[in-house]
Design a protein around this motif. Structure first.
Motif, PDB file in Angstrom:
ATOM      1  N   SER A  56       0.895  -1.145   0.130  1.00  0.00           N
ATOM      2  CA  SER A  56      -0.037   0.111  -0.089  1.00  0.00           C
ATOM      3  C   SER A  56       0.950   1.218   0.053  1.00  0.00           C
ATOM      4  N   ILE A  57       0.296   2.416  -0.298  1.00  0.00           N
ATOM      5  CA  ILE A  57       1.180   3.620  -0.296  1.00  0.00           C
ATOM      6  C   ILE A  57       1.663   4.042   1.074  1.00  0.00           C
ATOM      7  N   ALA A  58       0.887   3.712   2.049  1.00  0.00           N
ATOM      8  CA  ALA A  58       1.238   4.067   3.551  1.00  0.00           C
ATOM      9  C   ALA A  58       2.322   3.157   3.974  1.00  0.00           C
ATOM     10  N   ASN A  59       2.255   1.744   3.468  1.00  0.00           N
ATOM     11  CA  ASN A  59       3.152   0.784   3.921  1.00  0.00           C
ATOM     12  C   ASN A  59       4.366   1.324   3.019  1.00  0.00           C
ATOM     13  N   ALA A  60       4.312   1.675   2.007  1.00  0.00           N
ATOM     14  CA  ALA A  60       5.509   1.976   1.293  1.00  0.00           C
ATOM     15  C   ALA A  60       6.321   3.096   1.965  1.00  0.00           C
ATOM     16  N   GLU A  61       5.470   4.276   2.224  1.00  0.00           N
ATOM     17  CA  GLU A  61       6.177   5.253   2.874  1.00  0.00           C
ATOM     18  C   GLU A  61       6.775   4.943   4.391  1.00  0.00           C
ATOM     19  N   ALA A  62       5.757   4.239   5.128  1.00  0.00           N
ATOM     20  CA  ALA A  62       6.479   3.654   6.267  1.00  0.00           C
ATOM     21  C   ALA A  62       7.997   3.019   6.131  1.00  0.00           C
ATOM     22  N   THR A  63       7.875   2.309   5.165  1.00  0.00           N
ATOM     23  CA  THR A  63       9.091   1.365   5.125  1.00  0.00           C
ATOM     24  C   THR A  63      10.253   2.265   4.550  1.00  0.00           C
ATOM     25  N   ALA A  64       9.869   3.055   3.861  1.00  0.00           N
ATOM     26  CA  ALA A  64      10.928   4.046   3.402  1.00  0.00           C
ATOM     27  C   ALA A  64      11.536   4.957   4.560  1.00  0.00           C
ATOM     28  N   HIS A  65      10.662   5.420   5.528  1.00  0.00           N
ATOM     29  CA  HIS A  65      10.890   6.027   6.709  1.00  0.00           C
ATOM     30  C   HIS A  65      11.978   5.205   7.445  1.00  0.00           C
ATOM     31  N   ALA A  66      11.445   3.968   7.596  1.00  0.00           N
ATOM     32  CA  ALA A  66      12.316   2.990   8.512  1.00  0.00           C
ATOM     33  C   ALA A  66      13.814   2.939   7.957  1.00  0.00           C
ATOM     34  N   ALA A  67      13.862   3.185   6.603  1.00  0.00           N
ATOM     35  CA  ALA A  67      15.117   3.167   5.976  1.00  0.00           C
ATOM     36  C   ALA A  67      15.981   4.300   5.961  1.00  0.00           C
ATOM     37  N   GLY A  68      15.379   5.333   6.568  1.00  0.00           N
ATOM     38  CA  GLY A  68      16.200   6.520   6.801  1.00  0.00           C
ATOM     39  C   GLY A  68      15.665   7.748   5.864  1.00  0.00           C
ATOM     40  N   TRP A  69      14.448   7.667   5.069  1.00  0.00           N
ATOM     41  CA  TRP A  69      14.137   8.740   4.333  1.00  0.00           C
ATOM     42  C   TRP A  69      13.243   9.442   4.984  1.00  0.00           C
ATOM     43  N   GLU A  70      13.166  11.001   4.556  1.00  0.00           N
ATOM     44  CA  GLU A  70      12.348  11.800   5.298  1.00  0.00           C
ATOM     45  C   GLU A  70      11.240  12.249   4.052  1.00  0.00           C
ATOM     46  N   THR A  71       9.908  12.451   4.514  1.00  0.00           N
ATOM     47  CA  THR A  71       8.950  12.939   3.431  1.00  0.00           C
ATOM     48  C   THR A  71       9.274  14.471   3.499  1.00  0.00           C
ATOM     49  N   TYR A  72       9.205  15.083   2.464  1.00  0.00           N
ATOM     50  CA  TYR A  72       9.124  16.603   2.170  1.00  0.00           C
ATOM     51  C   TYR A  72       8.310  17.086   1.015  1.00  0.00           C
TER      52      TYR A  72
END
Length: 217
Positions: A56-72
């Motif tokens: 899901s898009i929410a899971n994809a974003e959460a996975t990226a956050h866990a890998a050190g990415w920040e949403t901006y």
């Protein structure tokens, strides 16, 4: 069934790394040194960590956050914003007759091996289908990820996958593509390089090393 991908036009061509002009041309040894200096293994590993989960898009974003990415929110005149605007505009025109057409986009950023990367997670619902893509881009890269590194990485994460299908259009784009994709349930995975002198940079605002994977249903 008609299907629309937000960034569909970004993967319709295939091509190769542009040779430098005679002015200031680099030697083969210099090119090899630059390629070797690029953090290919780290970039490929970072791509898998950020983009493997497209449940899901929410899971994809959460996975990226866990890998050190920040949403901006990128500046409107930034290359990533212009790239997304081009893709969204094209997709919207293609789906103009679909009253249920919807999109959802998340943009993230981080550094990998000291290099700046943008991550675009794009969900598109159109004509009864849904696609979710994850695209990671180093817009400023001047050398591609080596094919030997790509092949070793692909074999490690998906031992049963066939060899990559390679595309090569001189001075425009080089691609390594797998269909189905390398990650479970993914329709397509691709690693590509767009030279800084490529016409794709001028037209689509895409350049450097870009890695993408996508699901469709």
């Amino acid at each position: 069934m008609r299907r629309v991908s937000v960034l569909a036009l970004l993967v319709c061509a295939t091509s190769a790394y542009a040779a430098p002009s005679a002015d200031g041309a680099r030697t083969p040894a210099q090119d090899q040194a630059a390629t070797s200096a690029y953090p290919s293994a780290e970039v490929l590993s970072g791509f898998a960590k950020a983009c493997a989960d497209l449940s899901s898009i929410a899971n994809a974003e959460a996975t990226a956050h866990a890998a050190g990415w920040e949403t901006y929110t990128p500046a409107k005149d930034s290359q990533v914003a212009q790239l997304l605007d081009f893709g969204m505009t094209a997709a919207g025109k293609m789906a103009a007759s679909d009253k249920d057409y919807k999109t959802d986009v998340r943009v993230l950023r981080t550094k990998i091996g000291g290099r700046p990367f943008d991550l675009m997670i794009t969900g598109v619902k159109s004509f009864g289908s849904y696609s979710l893509g994850c695209r990671m881009v180093d817009f400023t890269a001047t050398v591609p990820i080596e094919t030997t590194a790509i092949d070793a990485w692909a074999k490690a994460i998906a031992p049963q996958a066939p060899k990559a299908v390679r595309g090569n259009m001189e001075n425009v784009l080089t691609t390594s593509m797998w269909r189905p994709g390398l990650f479970p349930g993914h329709d397509k995975t691709q690693v590509a390089f767009v030279p800084q002198t490529s016409e794709l940079k001028a037209v689509l605002h895409l350049s450097g090393n870009n890695l993408m994977t996508q699901t469709r249903n």
